[in-house]
Write a protein that holds these residues in place. Sequence first.
Motif, PDB file in Angstrom:
ATOM      1  N   ARG A  36       0.833  -1.209   0.000  1.00 34.13           N
ATOM      2  CA  ARG A  36       0.000   0.000   0.000  1.00 34.13           C
ATOM      3  C   ARG A  36       0.861   1.250   0.000  1.00 34.13           C
ATOM      4  NH1 ARG A  36      -3.380   2.187   4.674  1.00 34.13           N
ATOM      5  NH2 ARG A  36      -2.197   4.025   4.074  1.00 34.13           N
ATOM      6  N   LEU A  37       2.039   1.143   0.633  1.00 30.42           N
ATOM      7  CA  LEU A  37       2.951   2.293   0.674  1.00 30.42           C
ATOM      8  C   LEU A  37       3.920   2.297  -0.508  1.00 30.42           C
ATOM      9  CD1 LEU A  37       3.832   2.457   4.488  1.00 30.42           C
ATOM     10  CD2 LEU A  37       2.028   3.670   3.254  1.00 30.42           C
ATOM     11  N   GLU A 290      -7.898  -2.785  11.054  1.00 29.97           N
ATOM     12  CA  GLU A 290      -9.063  -1.902  10.867  1.00 29.97           C
ATOM     13  C   GLU A 290      -9.342  -1.057  12.101  1.00 29.97           C
ATOM     14  OE1 GLU A 290      -9.418  -5.272  10.436  1.00 29.97           O
ATOM     15  OE2 GLU A 290      -9.486  -5.451   8.246  1.00 29.97           O
ATOM     16  N   VAL A 293      -5.667   3.784  13.712  1.00 23.57           N
ATOM     17  CA  VAL A 293      -5.411   4.712  12.609  1.00 23.57           C
ATOM     18  C   VAL A 293      -4.317   4.132  11.696  1.00 23.57           C
ATOM     19  CG1 VAL A 293      -4.560   7.014  12.021  1.00 23.57           C
ATOM     20  CG2 VAL A 293      -6.186   6.722  13.905  1.00 23.57           C
ATOM     21  N   GLU A 298       1.698  -1.653   8.889  1.00 22.51           N
ATOM     22  CA  GLU A 298       2.154  -0.404   8.277  1.00 22.51           C
ATOM     23  C   GLU A 298       3.160   0.290   9.175  1.00 22.51           C
ATOM     24  OE1 GLU A 298      -0.800   2.322   6.756  1.00 22.51           O
ATOM     25  OE2 GLU A 298       0.581   4.015   6.936  1.00 22.51           O
ATOM     26  N   ARG A 302       6.830   1.473   8.225  1.00 19.81           N
ATOM     27  CA  ARG A 302       7.275   2.863   8.407  1.00 19.81           C
ATOM     28  C   ARG A 302       8.567   2.902   9.220  1.00 19.81           C
ATOM     29  NH1 ARG A 302       2.913   7.452   8.974  1.00 19.81           N
ATOM     30  NH2 ARG A 302       1.144   6.703   7.749  1.00 19.81           N
ATOM     31  N   PRO A 308       8.085   8.550   8.836  1.00 16.40           N
ATOM     32  CA  PRO A 308       7.526   8.958  10.132  1.00 16.40           C
ATOM     33  C   PRO A 308       6.535   7.915  10.646  1.00 16.40           C
ATOM     34  CG  PRO A 308       6.741  10.389   8.336  1.00 16.40           C
ATOM     35  CD  PRO A 308       7.793   9.504   7.759  1.00 16.40           C
ATOM     36  N   SER A 311      -0.107   7.345  13.565  1.00 16.37           N
ATOM     37  CA  SER A 311      -0.834   7.395  14.834  1.00 16.37           C
ATOM     38  C   SER A 311      -1.271   5.994  15.242  1.00 16.37           C
ATOM     39  CB  SER A 311      -2.070   8.283  14.686  1.00 16.37           C
ATOM     40  OG  SER A 311      -2.959   8.039  15.756  1.00 16.37           O
ATOM     41  N   LYS A 315      -9.701   3.279  16.885  1.00 17.57           N
ATOM     42  CA  LYS A 315     -10.879   3.967  16.351  1.00 17.57           C
ATOM     43  C   LYS A 315     -12.115   3.764  17.217  1.00 17.57           C
ATOM     44  CE  LYS A 315      -9.444   3.678  11.525  1.00 17.57           C
ATOM     45  NZ  LYS A 315      -9.744   3.052  10.223  1.00 17.57           N
ATOM     46  N   GLU A 364     -17.162   1.696  16.400  1.00 17.23           N
ATOM     47  CA  GLU A 364     -16.552   3.025  16.356  1.00 17.23           C
ATOM     48  C   GLU A 364     -17.260   4.057  17.218  1.00 17.23           C
ATOM     49  OE1 GLU A 364     -15.649   4.303  12.401  1.00 17.23           O
ATOM     50  OE2 GLU A 364     -14.546   2.463  11.982  1.00 17.23           O
TER      51      GLU A 364
ATOM     52  N   MET B  32      -5.099  -7.215  -3.913  1.00 11.02           N
ATOM     53  CA  MET B  32      -4.894  -7.017  -2.482  1.00 11.02           C
ATOM     54  C   MET B  32      -6.171  -7.331  -1.693  1.00 11.02           C
ATOM     55  SD  MET B  32      -2.585  -3.570  -2.865  1.00 11.02           S
ATOM     56  CE  MET B  32      -1.931  -3.248  -1.246  1.00 11.02           C
ATOM     57  N   LEU B 336       2.380  12.090   7.501  1.00 18.56           N
ATOM     58  CA  LEU B 336       2.337  12.857   8.755  1.00 18.56           C
ATOM     59  C   LEU B 336       0.920  13.301   9.112  1.00 18.56           C
ATOM     60  CD1 LEU B 336       5.572  14.990   8.304  1.00 18.56           C
ATOM     61  CD2 LEU B 336       5.160  13.307  10.113  1.00 18.56           C
ATOM     62  N   GLU B 338      -2.596  12.529  10.151  1.00 20.05           N
ATOM     63  CA  GLU B 338      -3.216  11.364  10.789  1.00 20.05           C
ATOM     64  C   GLU B 338      -4.585  11.011  10.232  1.00 20.05           C
ATOM     65  OE1 GLU B 338      -3.093  11.655  15.029  1.00 20.05           O
ATOM     66  OE2 GLU B 338      -0.916  11.807  15.048  1.00 20.05           O
ATOM     67  N   PHE B 342      -2.582   7.015   2.796  1.00 20.97           N
ATOM     68  CA  PHE B 342      -1.745   7.208   1.608  1.00 20.97           C
ATOM     69  C   PHE B 342      -1.583   5.888   0.844  1.00 20.97           C
ATOM     70  CE2 PHE B 342       2.714   6.806   0.085  1.00 20.97           C
ATOM     71  CZ  PHE B 342       2.660   7.719  -0.956  1.00 20.97           C
ATOM     72  N   HIS B 343      -1.757   5.951  -0.449  1.00 13.62           N
ATOM     73  CA  HIS B 343      -1.590   4.762  -1.308  1.00 13.62           C
ATOM     74  C   HIS B 343      -0.590   5.070  -2.422  1.00 13.62           C
ATOM     75  CE1 HIS B 343      -5.217   2.453   0.077  1.00 13.62           C
ATOM     76  NE2 HIS B 343      -5.486   3.642   0.560  1.00 13.62           N
ATOM     77  N   HIS B 344       0.387   4.211  -2.561  1.00 10.43           N
ATOM     78  CA  HIS B 344       1.420   4.356  -3.596  1.00 10.43           C
ATOM     79  C   HIS B 344       1.323   3.109  -4.474  1.00 10.43           C
ATOM     80  CE1 HIS B 344       5.387   4.440  -5.431  1.00 10.43           C
ATOM     81  NE2 HIS B 344       5.742   5.534  -4.783  1.00 10.43           N
TER      82      HIS B 344
END
Lengths: 366, 366
Positions: A36-37, A290, A293, A298, A302, A308, A311, A315, A364, B32, B336, B338, B342-344
Amino acid sequence: MNKMGAQNLTVIKPGGTIGILGGGQLGRMIAMAAARLGYKSHIYCPDRRSPAFQTAHQFTIAEYEDEESLEVFAKSVDVVTYEFENVPAQTADIVARHTLLRPGANALKVAQDRLVEKDFLNDSGVKTAPYAAFTTREELDVAIKTIGRPCVAKTRRFGYDGKGQMMIKARADIDNVLEVTAGAPAILEGFIKFDREISVIVARSESGDVAAFPVGENVHTDHILDTTKIPATLKPAIEAKAKVMATRIANALEYIGILTVEMFVVDATNEVIVNEIAPRVHNSGHWTIEGAVTSQFEQHVRAICGLPLGSPVAKGRVEMKNLLGEDILEYEKYLLDETAHFHHYGKLEPRKGRKMGHVTWVFENE
Amino acid sequence: MNKMGAQNLTVIKPGGTIGILGGGQLGRMIAMAAARLGYKSHIYCPDRRSPAFQTAHQFTIAEYEDEESLEVFAKSVDVVTYEFENVPAQTADIVARHTLLRPGANALKVAQDRLVEKDFLNDSGVKTAPYAAFTTREELDVAIKTIGRPCVAKTRRFGYDGKGQMMIKARADIDNVLEVTAGAPAILEGFIKFDREISVIVARSESGDVAAFPVGENVHTDHILDTTKIPATLKPAIEAKAKVMATRIANALEYIGILTVEMFVVDATNEVIVNEIAPRVHNSGHWTIEGAVTSQFEQHVRAICGLPLGSPVAKGRVEMKNLLGEDILEYEKYLLDETAHFHHYGKLEPRKGRKMGHVTWVFENE
């Protein structure tokens, strides 16, 4: 891979490749979060039916002792991480000679041996159960006298899901223990009458930033994790204390990535006792996919790539349940439940006790 | 693959394999979502640098005209779907001879040719702009007289992101149009002065169940989607009307999977006019990954595999922004933030206008 920033920190930009030692569901979910990144994943695992192969860009089927394959693998990626703590020290060394290994070999060394782990934790000022090493019957006798019964004998290495653990209630249990340990180094631990078991999952970056997820409360059945609930039933001061302890451990290890610390809580005395650490993403953190955040997967990506940290906030109220063995065949029930997030690990044989998938419920607005 | 249920519906159970024609970001995100439910994906694409290869279990690099490779591919999977509507009819036929093709060849036939599409929509009782086919200058002259200016000339086939579209405001534009169409079949459409453009994304299952996502409002820049916002600024009756129209189209096609219908809305007259349909998951539905209970990708997998459809409900106000070309280099800003997801897409060259990734903001408590 390039270096940037005042502290000369390593950043692996999206588009890079992450090597993962181990091809189980943890590697599979790291690879999915990495994708995803924008990262490609390269899985290294001896088992040709590894579920992580299904979601990765590349895979290598080779033994962890295969130096040549390890070298080729390490040179083909920007960073190597692992999804299990029993990576042989030799394997870690070979990888680290050719590329970044994150978390580092030190975390593996500590987590692989219950005695080293206990010594390290106590040296770091973190409380554990009383313990003593033993190999012979004489040493075990002394240890039992010091620690008292009931107590738990454990092999020092290669334990998971309760494997290699034996309760000693009566003297009659001793023969059985010595038969199982069979002269291999072992450890005796005091039995903690805890009220709840919790997991504290923290991420630490190269720059020393630490982000702790909300503490999860675990219920095990037959020594295998059954459910994790967020929030744990804890006084705020105890939750804070647990996070401080996990952070202290991560800092002491100069850790990079996700670190999981399993702890016991004794409500009456407000004691928080570390049971064990896992230098990796963890089953008790699946709720974050899920429910938080940023997911643990992920967050791990990171951290090891020098991005960075995200968070770790939850949720809402969250519950995660493992689907073991034939539990997975009930998938339709979960697909029909609008609050449920169903995960299937792509394993074909639903053997008894095998982790086949999990379900997460996020509430939530509570 | 096996059959079950009173209607003899086809169910492909988790563990099965989904074939995907096309290796772009849409195929990547289908793979995915499929993996989370336990399916393996096999991507078929002629481009050896396809981003979808990075997240799939298997891939075939071959031309869409390569009958032998298509046959091997089709026989290796339980169902085939596609991520783009310009799959050649011949390709679809070969696949359908050897396995399930979902959505079916009929949806491709309708979506590939603007004239066939407009005829189909009007036959289904769905309103479009006025239109007329033309090839020669004489036919174009007659068409302009009937439809009036301004109007838009479009090639009948292979248009996307505004390619092959020419506005006719003055008679002087005609020469340019005929030069571009160069004797190929084309279509003239009345120019709609719309207030907003919306996407209606629906899923339809083999059993005829239809689930419509909340309507998204799109903003294009240079004919490329820039942002999608949920909810669209629409009167409830207009949103309901748009969903009914999309459902009617899905039913008329006996559609299985995700269908996207782009519509224009004229506020003053409450008109809702269908612009075009895409027989696939769509860029304007990316917001559903984090913003809806079930994502368009998971919903597509559920539909084509015969699983129950999930809830299409939005989790709150949502905004999706495409990252084109060098926009992707700003990834740290989004990491950064929150509220941002983000999707790449794993594409290495950030060429101008190229879809490199996207960001979704979900505002759950508004």
